[in-house]
Design a protein around this motif. Sequence first.
Motif, short mmCIF file in Angstrom:
data_model
loop_
_atom_site.label_atom_id
_atom_site.label_comp_id
_atom_site.label_asym_id
_atom_site.label_seq_id
_atom_site.Cartn_x
_atom_site.Cartn_y
_atom_site.Cartn_z
N MET A 2 -25.06 -11.11 1.03
CA MET A 2 -25.92 -12.29 0.86
C MET A 2 -25.65 -12.93 -0.50
O MET A 2 -25.50 -14.15 -0.62
CB MET A 2 -27.39 -11.85 0.98
N THR A 3 -25.55 -12.11 -1.53
CA THR A 3 -25.30 -12.60 -2.88
C THR A 3 -23.97 -13.35 -2.94
O THR A 3 -23.87 -14.45 -3.51
CB THR A 3 -25.27 -11.41 -3.86
N TYR A 4 -22.96 -12.75 -2.33
CA TYR A 4 -21.63 -13.36 -2.39
C TYR A 4 -21.60 -14.68 -1.62
O TYR A 4 -20.99 -15.66 -2.07
CB TYR A 4 -20.59 -12.38 -1.85
N ALA A 5 -22.27 -14.70 -0.45
CA ALA A 5 -22.33 -15.93 0.34
C ALA A 5 -23.01 -17.04 -0.46
O ALA A 5 -22.50 -18.18 -0.52
CB ALA A 5 -23.10 -15.67 1.64
N GLU A 6 -24.12 -16.73 -1.09
CA GLU A 6 -24.85 -17.75 -1.85
C GLU A 6 -24.04 -18.21 -3.06
O GLU A 6 -24.11 -19.38 -3.45
CB GLU A 6 -26.22 -17.21 -2.30
N TRP A 7 -23.28 -17.31 -3.64
CA TRP A 7 -22.49 -17.68 -4.82
C TRP A 7 -21.25 -18.48 -4.45
O TRP A 7 -20.93 -19.49 -5.08
CB TRP A 7 -22.10 -16.42 -5.60
N LYS A 8 -20.57 -18.06 -3.37
CA LYS A 8 -19.34 -18.76 -2.98
C LYS A 8 -19.63 -20.11 -2.35
O LYS A 8 -18.92 -21.09 -2.59
CB LYS A 8 -18.54 -17.90 -1.98
N SER A 55 -33.90 -21.63 -4.14
CA SER A 55 -34.11 -21.03 -2.84
C SER A 55 -32.73 -20.79 -2.20
O SER A 55 -31.84 -21.62 -2.30
CB SER A 55 -34.92 -22.00 -1.99
N ALA A 56 -32.57 -19.62 -1.58
CA ALA A 56 -31.29 -19.32 -0.92
C ALA A 56 -30.99 -20.37 0.14
O ALA A 56 -31.90 -20.89 0.78
CB ALA A 56 -31.33 -17.93 -0.30
N ARG A 57 -29.72 -20.70 0.31
CA ARG A 57 -29.35 -21.71 1.29
C ARG A 57 -29.21 -21.11 2.69
O ARG A 57 -29.57 -21.72 3.67
CB ARG A 57 -28.04 -22.40 0.89
#
Lengths: 311, 311
Positions: free
Chosen positions: B117-123, B291-293
């Motif tokens: 989840m972290t990597y998805a939100e960052w990338k 907020s997370a996308r």
Amino acid sequence: MKESEMTVLGIDFGGTTVKMAVVRGSEITSETFLIDTQDYSGPDALIDVIVSRITEVRKEFPEIAAIGVGVPGAIDFEEGVTYNLTNVKGWSNVPLRSILSEKTGLPCVVENDANCMTYAEWKHGAGNGFKNVICVTLGTGVGGGLILDGRMYRGSQFAAGEIGQMSIDLNGVPGPYGNDGALERYIGNRQIEDYAQALYQEKGSPVPEDCSPAGLAALAEAGDQIALEAWDWVASCLANCLSSCIYLLNPDAIVIGGGVAHAGDLLFAPLRQKLEASLTEECSGQLQICSARFGNSAGIRGSAALASELV
Amino acid sequence: MKESEMTVLGIDFGGTTVKMAVVRGSEITSETFLIDTQDYSGPDALIDVIVSRITEVRKEFPEIAAIGVGVPGAIDFEEGVTYNLTNVKGWSNVPLRSILSEKTGLPCVVENDANCMTYAEWKHGAGNGFKNVICVTLGTGVGGGLILDGRMYRGSQFAAGEIGQMSIDLNGVPGPYGNDGALERYIGNRQIEDYAQALYQEKGSPVPEDCSPAGLAALAEAGDQIALEAWDWVASCLANCLSSCIYLLNPDAIVIGGGVAHAGDLLFAPLRQKLEASLTEECSGQLQICSARFGNSAGIRGSAALASELV
């Protein structure tokens, strides 16, 4: 040239004294030269005397190839500019690195003191060989620094590692920035003293003359149960904060220095026990809790270690 | 080939369902294929059905060049071995990466779900463009992940980011590992519900039928003062823990996702206000609270993003 062969000057800029020494690899190879900070009214005068002292030292050690400075406060590491220094007036926005570099003709690096201590312990001290290290200094205040994935982690505004401002109690005593429960407000030197005095009073026991961390350590070593209880409480506060750090960062070592850490096993034994009791096996299994190797020389050693990477 | 041109398979291995989809750059380019986890008695049977499903998908998408898998629990990231998975029995020490890689002939990566989840939100999501990001997921449990100095930080045993186990009160309610005051025991889904029910009772007000985070959000939106107070309390607990994270790591962004984050400004408005009131200007001045996308697709997107770096 290898870092280990490089000769550099390490400068530890403190609130009352500027200390400098020549460093080669992990060895301090000169006496430590002192300048009294309070003798000078502002940055210009103090920088001038530091530079003239550097010039003198270089006559004796012409092989000095770079200069590292540790300062007591917030800096812009990339720019080498001090934001403001604790207990030293007039140091807002001083481009210390470029001034020193221009006046000496040598490459310079400026870093805050907690990061210097961290770097010294990681390069040459108790944190050596570990990949992820949390360093903590316990003194008047509580500070810290981080080595993550084998390099210094500074954060987005170079303000990382403020372990003393982390909260151990959301309903706790107010911290200096509205941060209720700030660790520093529990186990700073003076707070330990206050806690111990209150504890003796609460127990109806005469309050010892010296309830400083050093005094309390001596009392506890002599078997004083209330002093032992005070140390157990210090360990509880510190363990709570460190367990949070560990759950967040999963380090392989914690290095603890500063005057309060001189209590040794009075602090470390209950700390280790409390950490083990509050961590997963995954986080605690291989975790080392170490006493810092360097005391007052950590600032000189750390700033020198950073400087030796400049050339 | 550029990462953005690469086609990979992202797999989100959950407690009840395995979801997989074809991903190209930041786009999911297929339907999401589902496998019911509970239909299979152990790793062998489940891996067999995952592999046969992968084979089917590859017939339609022969350009798939790598596979990423997000799993709900602790893993050895370097070895691609699951330690143990939450809510999925029998997954201790399964070398999932090498099994999948051998059976499909494709390079594979296995990562835990919070890191995905972290990597998805960052990338590709709310954390994109930031150097230091703390991601938090608020659901049944509280999890998290860290991007530090522009890369995923995993910790020494790949166990970093356990924000839910950090303490907000050294004398607080017991956590699952002896960690008193664990954040998760305050603002996990069920704990929020319990707190709200107790709050209605304490105020002598009838307890609403639905005190779940979603129910409480609806009540608060409709102006219910007790529900608003409950959200303020959730924000206080989260702000306390995040302020500690921020003092330690000085990030430039915090990304918050998971079901509880669907409360939106009911949570984010008091959270931002409380954080600002407890941080130094240095730490809060440029800090973004986002907020997370991505919702349920974060696991597929994140594991796919990691996979797209393999080739």
